[in-house]
Design a protein around this motif. Structure first.
Motif, PDB file in Angstrom:
ATOM      1  N   GLY A   1      31.560 -42.136 -31.417  1.00 47.49           N
ATOM      2  CA  GLY A   1      32.202 -41.109 -32.240  1.00 47.49           C
ATOM      3  C   GLY A   1      31.480 -39.779 -32.231  1.00 47.49           C
ATOM      4  N   LEU A   2      32.205 -38.757 -32.709  1.00 46.34           N
ATOM      5  CA  LEU A   2      31.650 -37.413 -32.814  1.00 46.34           C
ATOM      6  C   LEU A   2      31.032 -37.228 -34.195  1.00 46.34           C
ATOM      7  N   GLY A   3      30.008 -36.397 -34.234  1.00 51.26           N
ATOM      8  CA  GLY A   3      29.421 -36.038 -35.517  1.00 51.26           C
ATOM      9  C   GLY A   3      28.358 -34.989 -35.318  1.00 51.26           C
ATOM     10  N   GLY A   4      27.958 -34.363 -36.418  1.00 51.51           N
ATOM     11  CA  GLY A   4      26.888 -33.373 -36.358  1.00 51.51           C
ATOM     12  C   GLY A   4      26.268 -33.222 -37.719  1.00 51.51           C
TER      13      GLY A   4
ATOM     14  N   TYR B   1      21.802 -31.034 -35.205  1.00 50.89           N
ATOM     15  CA  TYR B   1      21.987 -32.128 -34.239  1.00 50.89           C
ATOM     16  C   TYR B   1      23.460 -32.362 -33.996  1.00 50.89           C
ATOM     17  N   SER B   2      23.798 -32.670 -32.747  1.00 51.15           N
ATOM     18  CA  SER B   2      25.058 -33.317 -32.452  1.00 51.15           C
ATOM     19  C   SER B   2      24.763 -34.800 -32.594  1.00 51.15           C
ATOM     20  N   ALA B   3      25.337 -35.441 -33.615  1.00 48.88           N
ATOM     21  CA  ALA B   3      25.098 -36.878 -33.828  1.00 48.88           C
ATOM     22  C   ALA B   3      25.814 -37.714 -32.778  1.00 48.88           C
ATOM     23  N   THR B   4      26.731 -37.053 -32.059  1.00 49.55           N
ATOM     24  CA  THR B   4      27.458 -37.668 -30.949  1.00 49.55           C
ATOM     25  C   THR B   4      26.508 -38.204 -29.877  1.00 49.55           C
ATOM     26  N   LYS B   5      25.346 -37.585 -29.770  1.00 49.66           N
ATOM     27  CA  LYS B   5      24.414 -37.913 -28.695  1.00 49.66           C
ATOM     28  C   LYS B   5      23.535 -39.101 -29.109  1.00 49.66           C
ATOM     29  N   HIS B   6      22.214 -38.901 -29.265  1.00 48.56           N
ATOM     30  CA  HIS B   6      21.325 -40.051 -29.497  1.00 48.56           C
ATOM     31  C   HIS B   6      21.595 -40.759 -30.816  1.00 48.56           C
TER      32      HIS B   6
ATOM     33  N   LEU C   1      22.141 -22.084 -22.759  1.00 49.12           N
ATOM     34  CA  LEU C   1      22.760 -22.784 -23.884  1.00 49.12           C
ATOM     35  C   LEU C   1      23.878 -23.685 -23.409  1.00 49.12           C
ATOM     36  N   PHE C   2      24.143 -24.714 -24.188  1.00 49.88           N
ATOM     37  CA  PHE C   2      25.319 -25.554 -24.057  1.00 49.88           C
ATOM     38  C   PHE C   2      26.543 -24.622 -24.046  1.00 49.88           C
ATOM     39  N   GLY C   3      27.484 -24.843 -23.154  1.00 48.00           N
ATOM     40  CA  GLY C   3      28.610 -23.931 -22.976  1.00 48.00           C
ATOM     41  C   GLY C   3      29.340 -23.565 -24.260  1.00 48.00           C
ATOM     42  N   SER C   4      29.604 -24.531 -25.101  1.00 45.95           N
ATOM     43  CA  SER C   4      30.334 -24.243 -26.336  1.00 45.95           C
ATOM     44  C   SER C   4      29.506 -23.392 -27.291  1.00 45.95           C
ATOM     45  N   CYS C   5      28.178 -23.563 -27.263  1.00 46.86           N
ATOM     46  CA  CYS C   5      27.316 -22.723 -28.119  1.00 46.86           C
ATOM     47  C   CYS C   5      27.427 -21.266 -27.657  1.00 46.86           C
ATOM     48  N   LEU C   6      27.461 -21.088 -26.335  1.00 45.66           N
ATOM     49  CA  LEU C   6      27.596 -19.745 -25.773  1.00 45.66           C
ATOM     50  C   LEU C   6      28.935 -19.134 -26.208  1.00 45.66           C
TER      51      LEU C   6
ATOM     52  N   VAL D   1      19.099 -31.122 -30.112  1.00 50.35           N
ATOM     53  CA  VAL D   1      19.692 -32.349 -29.565  1.00 50.35           C
ATOM     54  C   VAL D   1      18.781 -33.047 -28.553  1.00 50.35           C
ATOM     55  N   PHE D   2      18.282 -32.291 -27.572  1.00 54.99           N
ATOM     56  CA  PHE D   2      17.510 -32.921 -26.499  1.00 54.99           C
ATOM     57  C   PHE D   2      16.137 -33.419 -26.977  1.00 54.99           C
ATOM     58  N   SER D   3      15.607 -32.851 -28.058  1.00 60.39           N
ATOM     59  CA  SER D   3      14.309 -33.317 -28.571  1.00 60.39           C
ATOM     60  C   SER D   3      14.469 -34.623 -29.332  1.00 60.39           C
TER      61      SER D   3
ATOM     62  N   ASN E   1      28.481 -37.101 -21.255  1.00 56.56           N
ATOM     63  CA  ASN E   1      27.755 -37.251 -22.516  1.00 56.56           C
ATOM     64  C   ASN E   1      26.273 -37.452 -22.183  1.00 56.56           C
ATOM     65  N   LEU E   2      25.449 -37.559 -23.205  1.00 57.93           N
ATOM     66  CA  LEU E   2      24.036 -37.859 -22.987  1.00 57.93           C
ATOM     67  C   LEU E   2      23.499 -38.563 -24.216  1.00 57.93           C
ATOM     68  N   GLY E   3      22.338 -39.191 -24.048  1.00 61.02           N
ATOM     69  CA  GLY E   3      21.717 -39.882 -25.168  1.00 61.02           C
ATOM     70  C   GLY E   3      22.276 -41.271 -25.389  1.00 61.02           C
TER      71      GLY E   3
ATOM     72  N   ALA F   1      31.903 -32.668 -38.589  1.00 63.52           N
ATOM     73  CA  ALA F   1      32.804 -33.472 -37.760  1.00 63.52           C
ATOM     74  C   ALA F   1      32.313 -33.628 -36.323  1.00 63.52           C
ATOM     75  N   SER F   2      31.533 -32.685 -35.841  1.00 64.78           N
ATOM     76  CA  SER F   2      30.995 -32.739 -34.478  1.00 64.78           C
ATOM     77  C   SER F   2      29.751 -31.859 -34.434  1.00 64.78           C
ATOM     78  N   GLY F   3      29.040 -31.920 -33.322  1.00 65.00           N
ATOM     79  CA  GLY F   3      27.894 -31.044 -33.154  1.00 65.00           C
ATOM     80  C   GLY F   3      28.308 -29.578 -33.165  1.00 65.00           C
ATOM     81  N   MET F   4      29.457 -29.279 -32.545  1.00 64.79           N
ATOM     82  CA  MET F   4      29.910 -27.888 -32.522  1.00 64.79           C
ATOM     83  C   MET F   4      30.327 -27.395 -33.894  1.00 64.79           C
ATOM     84  N   ALA F   5      30.880 -28.281 -34.747  1.00 60.41           N
ATOM     85  CA  ALA F   5      31.187 -27.872 -36.122  1.00 60.41           C
ATOM     86  C   ALA F   5      29.894 -27.491 -36.838  1.00 60.41           C
TER      87      ALA F   5
HETATM   88  C1  LIG Z   1      26.669 -32.029 -27.178  1.00 64.61           C
HETATM   89  C2  LIG Z   1      25.933 -30.855 -27.651  1.00 64.61           C
HETATM   90  C3  LIG Z   1      26.478 -30.012 -28.631  1.00 64.61           C
HETATM   91  C4  LIG Z   1      27.846 -30.234 -29.210  1.00 64.61           C
HETATM   92  O1  LIG Z   1      28.005 -31.463 -29.839  1.00 64.61           O
HETATM   93  P1  LIG Z   1      29.461 -32.172 -30.010  1.00 64.61           P
HETATM   94  O2  LIG Z   1      29.137 -33.317 -30.906  1.00 64.61           O
HETATM   95  O3  LIG Z   1      29.908 -32.541 -28.657  1.00 64.61           O
HETATM   96  O4  LIG Z   1      30.357 -31.171 -30.651  1.00 64.61           O
HETATM   97  C5  LIG Z   1      25.727 -28.927 -29.027  1.00 64.61           C
HETATM   98  N1  LIG Z   1      24.516 -28.669 -28.508  1.00 64.61           N
HETATM   99  C6  LIG Z   1      23.953 -29.462 -27.560  1.00 64.61           C
HETATM  100  C7  LIG Z   1      22.605 -29.135 -27.029  1.00 64.61           C
HETATM  101  C8  LIG Z   1      24.643 -30.581 -27.109  1.00 64.61           C
HETATM  102  O5  LIG Z   1      24.083 -31.354 -26.170  1.00 64.61           O
END
Ligand SMILES: *Cc1c(COP(=O)(O)O)cnc(C)c1O
Length: 394
Positions: free
Chosen positions: A214-217, A202-207, A108-113, A183-185, A333-335, A82-86
């Motif tokens: 939308g959100l995805g992962g 991958y967080s598909a939300t980005k690039h 690390l990305f805050g939520s990953c931490l 994600v950043f690569s 956001n990014l990407g 559902a999201s990158g964090m999922a």
């Molecule tokens: C955005 C991001 C996430 C989380 O992705 P969401 O789709 O926002 O849940 C995780 N790791 C990195 C590096 C991110 O940039």
């Protein structure tokens, strides 16, 4: 026959219905019907390749996205979330249990931490954080009890590049698995699996979406890891991707390569021009020869990504620069195809204690720039003019 990424991005995973549609269909359905009680029994016993039971477990449109991104990444299989964090939480929680040890890079990305320090730790997983650039620190932290290592291949927001092959070698020697948040690569420049990653997230939300919708992962890896470890956890805990979002992502994969390459070309050009100004405390871009891991970046990805960071020296200057921009948008956001500027110290990393900010290099003047698809000339004029305003206002 092996196909190039650009061909796979357009065709891999396609499932056509009886109508032979050109564009992938959205199977907007939670459930699936069976021809008989016996057929239902058989499917629950062992679902075949193209047999679905419930959209929390899988769905034809979601499957198209999973197969397409897995093909692009060179992974055997994938599970969309559902999201990158999922995806991050799903992979880490599925792969660990109480008593296990995890070593992760500190940047690390805050939520990953949060997932590591608050969630996994509460369930009895021991977590050690290290400086991701320090191979001796990884070597010392990894023990025979280490179940997996986790890191972002390029860290946010200071863009440190971690040596995937070197960390994987240390982890594998101790019997630990390697989980990379890539994600950043971006999938366009990723070589994470050939370099030794067992699981790529991958967080598909980005690039991958890249257009702010939308959100995805997705969790990618071997068939064994995805189907025996990740899928049982994900399908029962409910972090599935919606078919609508999967359709958006599968169509976005078709243009990912073109978008990301154009964004990277502009980011590279802008980073060079920003560095030439000579008045910025730092210009951080892994694709600049002045970046400490430039050689590693070239070997590992071949390009520096779509994000760069600058340090303008103070919060006052950072704010006056942001507020003077006319094209770049203030967001987090990014990407995206739209260029975005972020002041990490007061937004994405606001809650980090000051000593952590200092440790990670999140200075008051640091700005993160996600470069989009606008013209490089226009973006450069916008940035240079805003910087001139910021420096004049001192
Ligand atoms: C955005 C991001 C996430 C989380 O992705 P969401 O789709 O926002 O849940 C995780 N790791 C990195 C590096 C991110 O940039």
């Amino acid at each position: 026959m092996t196909r190039d990424k650009r061909t796979l991005a357009v065709h891999a995973g396609t499932r056509r219905s009886q109508y032979s549609e050109m564009s992938e269909a959205i199977f907007m359905t939670q459930g699936f019907v069976y021809e008989s009680a016996e057929a239902a029994e058989a499917r629950f016993e062992q679902a075949g390749e193209d047999e679905f039971i419930y959209a929390r477990y899988g769905n034809p449109t979601v499957r198209m996205f999973e197969e397409r991104i897995a093909a692009l990444e060179g992974a055997e299989d994938g599970f969309a979330t559902a999201s990158g964090m999922a995806a991050v939480h799903g992979a880490l929680a599925a792969m660990t249990q109480a008593g296990d040890h995890v070593v992760a890079a500190r940047a690390l990305f805050g939520s990953c931490l949060y997932v590591l320090e608050e969630v996994l730790a509460c369930f009895g997983v021991q977590v050690t954080l290290v400086d991701g650039l320090d191979l001796d620190a990884w070597a010392q932290a990894i023990t025979p009890n280490t179940k997996l290592v986790f890191f972002e291949s390029i860290s946010n927001p200071t863009l440190e590049v971690i040596d995937i092959a070197a960390v994987a070698k240390l982890a594998h020697a101790a019997g630990a698995l390697v989980v990379v948040d890539n994600v950043f690569s971006t999938p366009v420049y990723s070589n994470a699996i050939p370099l030794g990653a067992d699981v790529v997230i991958y967080s598909a939300t980005k690039h991958i979406d890249g257009q702010g919708r939308g959100l995805g992962g997705v969790i990618l890896g071997s068939k064994e890891i995805i189907r025996s470890i990740v899928e049982p956890f994900m399908k029962h805990t409910g972090g599935a991707m919606s078919p609508f979002n999967a359709w958006m992502m599968v169509k976005s994969l078709e243009t990912l390569d073109l978008r990301v390459r154009a964004q990277v070309a502009t980011a590279t050009e802008l980073a060079g021009l920003l560095e030439q100004r000579g008045d910025l405390a730092r210009v951080i871009y892994p694709g600049l020869p002045s970046h400490p891991q430039f050689a590693l970046t070239q070997a590992q990805m071949g390009a520096g990504g779509t994000v760069l960071a600058i340090d303008v020296g103070s919060k006052v200057r950072a704010f006056s620069m942001i507020n003077a921009l006319e094209i770049m948008l203030i967001s987090n956001n990014l990407g995206d195809s739209k260029s975005i500027i972020t002041h990490p110290a007061t937004t994405t990393h606001q809650r980090l204690p000051q000593d952590q900010k200092d440790l990670l290099g999140i200075m008051p003047g640091l700005l993160r720039l996600s470069i989009g698809l606008e013209s490089a000339k226009d973006l450069n004029s916008d940035l240079q003019a805003a910087l001139d305003v910021a420096f004049l206002s001192d």
